[in-house]
Design a protein around this motif. Structure first.
Motif, PDB file in Angstrom:
ATOM      1  N   ALA A 137       0.858  -1.187   0.000  1.00  0.00           N
ATOM      2  CA  ALA A 137       0.000   0.000   0.000  1.00  0.00           C
ATOM      3  C   ALA A 137       0.893   1.236   0.000  1.00  0.00           C
ATOM      4  CB  ALA A 137      -0.912   0.020   1.222  1.00  0.00           C
ATOM      5  N   PHE A 138       0.531   2.192  -0.833  1.00  0.00           N
ATOM      6  CA  PHE A 138       1.256   3.447  -0.901  1.00  0.00           C
ATOM      7  C   PHE A 138       0.247   4.576  -0.701  1.00  0.00           C
ATOM      8  CE2 PHE A 138       3.460   0.325  -3.445  1.00  0.00           C
ATOM      9  CZ  PHE A 138       4.732   0.379  -2.912  1.00  0.00           C
ATOM     10  N   LYS A 139       0.544   5.453   0.249  1.00  0.00           N
ATOM     11  CA  LYS A 139      -0.368   6.546   0.582  1.00  0.00           C
ATOM     12  C   LYS A 139       0.426   7.846   0.691  1.00  0.00           C
ATOM     13  CE  LYS A 139      -3.120   3.302   3.253  1.00  0.00           C
ATOM     14  NZ  LYS A 139      -3.741   3.004   4.527  1.00  0.00           N
ATOM     15  N   THR A 140      -0.282   8.959   0.617  1.00  0.00           N
ATOM     16  CA  THR A 140       0.355  10.257   0.789  1.00  0.00           C
ATOM     17  C   THR A 140      -0.592  11.184   1.532  1.00  0.00           C
ATOM     18  OG1 THR A 140       1.523  12.051  -0.337  1.00  0.00           O
ATOM     19  CG2 THR A 140      -0.443  11.177  -1.427  1.00  0.00           C
ATOM     20  N   SER A 141      -0.019  12.199   2.152  1.00  0.00           N
ATOM     21  CA  SER A 141      -0.861  13.179   2.831  1.00  0.00           C
ATOM     22  C   SER A 141      -1.362  14.200   1.816  1.00  0.00           C
ATOM     23  CB  SER A 141      -0.070  13.885   3.939  1.00  0.00           C
ATOM     24  OG  SER A 141       0.996  14.616   3.388  1.00  0.00           O
ATOM     25  N   THR A 142      -2.318  14.992   2.228  1.00  0.00           N
ATOM     26  CA  THR A 142      -2.853  16.035   1.356  1.00  0.00           C
ATOM     27  C   THR A 142      -2.090  17.330   1.599  1.00  0.00           C
ATOM     28  OG1 THR A 142      -4.481  16.830   2.943  1.00  0.00           O
ATOM     29  CG2 THR A 142      -5.146  14.979   1.537  1.00  0.00           C
ATOM     30  N   HIS A 143      -2.327  18.310   0.787  1.00  0.00           N
ATOM     31  CA  HIS A 143      -1.684  19.614   0.966  1.00  0.00           C
ATOM     32  C   HIS A 143      -2.294  20.400   2.129  1.00  0.00           C
ATOM     33  CE1 HIS A 143      -5.260  20.621  -1.349  1.00  0.00           C
ATOM     34  NE2 HIS A 143      -5.123  21.853  -0.932  1.00  0.00           N
ATOM     35  N   GLU A 144      -3.306  19.828   2.774  1.00  0.00           N
ATOM     36  CA  GLU A 144      -3.989  20.517   3.869  1.00  0.00           C
ATOM     37  C   GLU A 144      -3.181  20.544   5.158  1.00  0.00           C
ATOM     38  OE1 GLU A 144      -6.949  21.996   3.560  1.00  0.00           O
ATOM     39  OE2 GLU A 144      -7.252  21.349   1.502  1.00  0.00           O
ATOM     40  N   LYS A 145      -2.090  19.777   5.230  1.00  0.00           N
ATOM     41  CA  LYS A 145      -1.263  19.645   6.437  1.00  0.00           C
ATOM     42  C   LYS A 145      -2.096  19.156   7.613  1.00  0.00           C
ATOM     43  CE  LYS A 145       2.356  22.999   5.410  1.00  0.00           C
ATOM     44  NZ  LYS A 145       3.062  24.185   5.874  1.00  0.00           N
ATOM     45  N   ASN A 146      -2.919  18.158   7.347  1.00  0.00           N
ATOM     46  CA  ASN A 146      -3.643  17.489   8.418  1.00  0.00           C
ATOM     47  C   ASN A 146      -3.201  16.036   8.450  1.00  0.00           C
ATOM     48  OD1 ASN A 146      -4.946  16.336   6.243  1.00  0.00           O
ATOM     49  ND2 ASN A 146      -6.792  17.568   6.461  1.00  0.00           N
ATOM     50  N   ASP A 147      -3.827  15.215   9.239  1.00  0.00           N
ATOM     51  CA  ASP A 147      -3.376  13.830   9.379  1.00  0.00           C
ATOM     52  C   ASP A 147      -4.162  12.862   8.492  1.00  0.00           C
ATOM     53  OD1 ASP A 147      -5.739  14.003  10.748  1.00  0.00           O
ATOM     54  OD2 ASP A 147      -4.984  13.100  12.585  1.00  0.00           O
ATOM     55  N   ILE A 148      -4.638  13.325   7.361  1.00  0.00           N
ATOM     56  CA  ILE A 148      -5.396  12.475   6.443  1.00  0.00           C
ATOM     57  C   ILE A 148      -4.444  11.901   5.390  1.00  0.00           C
ATOM     58  CG2 ILE A 148      -7.204  12.459   4.679  1.00  0.00           C
ATOM     59  CD1 ILE A 148      -8.641  14.596   6.329  1.00  0.00           C
ATOM     60  N   LEU A 149      -4.553  10.586   5.182  1.00  0.00           N
ATOM     61  CA  LEU A 149      -3.774   9.907   4.159  1.00  0.00           C
ATOM     62  C   LEU A 149      -4.683   9.483   3.024  1.00  0.00           C
ATOM     63  CD1 LEU A 149      -1.596   7.640   6.450  1.00  0.00           C
ATOM     64  CD2 LEU A 149      -0.791   9.545   5.065  1.00  0.00           C
ATOM     65  N   ILE A 150      -4.197   9.605   1.819  1.00  0.00           N
ATOM     66  CA  ILE A 150      -4.944   9.204   0.623  1.00  0.00           C
ATOM     67  C   ILE A 150      -4.213   8.029  -0.013  1.00  0.00           C
ATOM     68  CG2 ILE A 150      -5.819   9.945  -1.636  1.00  0.00           C
ATOM     69  CD1 ILE A 150      -7.061  11.470   0.707  1.00  0.00           C
ATOM     70  N   GLY A 151      -4.929   6.942  -0.257  1.00  0.00           N
ATOM     71  CA  GLY A 151      -4.333   5.794  -0.923  1.00  0.00           C
ATOM     72  C   GLY A 151      -4.016   6.112  -2.373  1.00  0.00           C
ATOM     73  N   VAL A 152      -2.772   5.892  -2.771  1.00  0.00           N
ATOM     74  CA  VAL A 152      -2.353   6.166  -4.135  1.00  0.00           C
ATOM     75  C   VAL A 152      -2.386   4.885  -4.963  1.00  0.00           C
ATOM     76  CG1 VAL A 152      -0.472   7.025  -5.569  1.00  0.00           C
ATOM     77  CG2 VAL A 152      -0.924   8.080  -3.352  1.00  0.00           C
ATOM     78  N   SER A 153      -1.862   3.796  -4.420  1.00  0.00           N
ATOM     79  CA  SER A 153      -1.894   2.514  -5.104  1.00  0.00           C
ATOM     80  C   SER A 153      -1.739   1.413  -4.065  1.00  0.00           C
ATOM     81  CB  SER A 153      -0.790   2.419  -6.165  1.00  0.00           C
ATOM     82  OG  SER A 153       0.476   2.368  -5.536  1.00  0.00           O
ATOM     83  N   GLY A 154      -2.024   0.213  -4.502  1.00  0.00           N
ATOM     84  CA  GLY A 154      -1.877  -0.938  -3.616  1.00  0.00           C
ATOM     85  C   GLY A 154      -2.181  -2.216  -4.360  1.00  0.00           C
ATOM     86  N   THR A 155      -1.819  -3.318  -3.716  1.00  0.00           N
ATOM     87  CA  THR A 155      -2.092  -4.633  -4.314  1.00  0.00           C
ATOM     88  C   THR A 155      -2.874  -5.480  -3.346  1.00  0.00           C
ATOM     89  OG1 THR A 155       0.016  -5.483  -3.481  1.00  0.00           O
ATOM     90  CG2 THR A 155      -0.008  -4.621  -5.726  1.00  0.00           C
TER      91      THR A 155
END
Length: 155
Positions: A137-155
């Motif tokens: 699983a690969f995730k990244t944070s948003t530009h909002e500088k909060n603790d939310i992660l968005i899934g970018v890709s995964g298997t």
């Protein structure tokens, strides 16, 4: 980011906006104490349940489709996680260790040549060998500088 108010523009909208505050780090491990603690190697256990919340039973694998679809292994096992947090990125690698199916499953589902089903997922012996499944699983944070992660890709 500096906000310059001019007589011909609207008042600065970013004075109280955390996205433009240089004192707030975009590093996700600094934004939430739980995310800070997630980094590292983990070991756990899992159990698979059916749609009625009963422990799942092994099912014959479909040749050519496994590991997708039914699994001929015990629905209880161990899982190992490797979680790496670097700045705005979360990278997770998992290994699920599947135990061998019970002998009763092997006896009820013999391998018959020409049938598209198998009582093992790979080259193994039913009731003796288990298997392993990997996931990422690969995730990244948003530009909002909060603790939310968005899934970018995964298997």
């Amino acid at each position: 980011m500096l906000c310059e108010e001019k007589w011909w523009s609207n008042p600065c909208d970013n004075k109280n906006d955390g996205r433009y505050n240089d004192d707030i780090s975009p590093d996700i491990s600094n934004l939430n104490p739980i995310l800070f603690k997630a980094h590292g190697l983990w070991k756990g256990s899992y159990e698979v349940y059916d749609e009625n919340f009963n422990p799942a039973e092994p099912s014959p694998a479909i040749i050519g489709l496994y590991p997708v679809g039914p699994t001929p292994y015990a629905p209880i096992g161990e899982v190992f996680f490797n979680i790496t947090i670097a700045g705005t990125r979360w990278e997770q690698h998992d290994i699920y260790v599947l135990g061998p199916a019970p002998q009763s499953f092997c006896d009820a589902n013999p391998n018959i040549p020409g049938r598209p089903f198998s009582n093992v997922g790979d080259d193994g012996v039913c009731g003796e060998n288990g298997s392993a499944v990997v996931a990422d699983a690969f995730k990244t944070s948003t530009h909002e500088k909060n603790d939310i992660l968005i899934g970018v890709s995964g298997t």
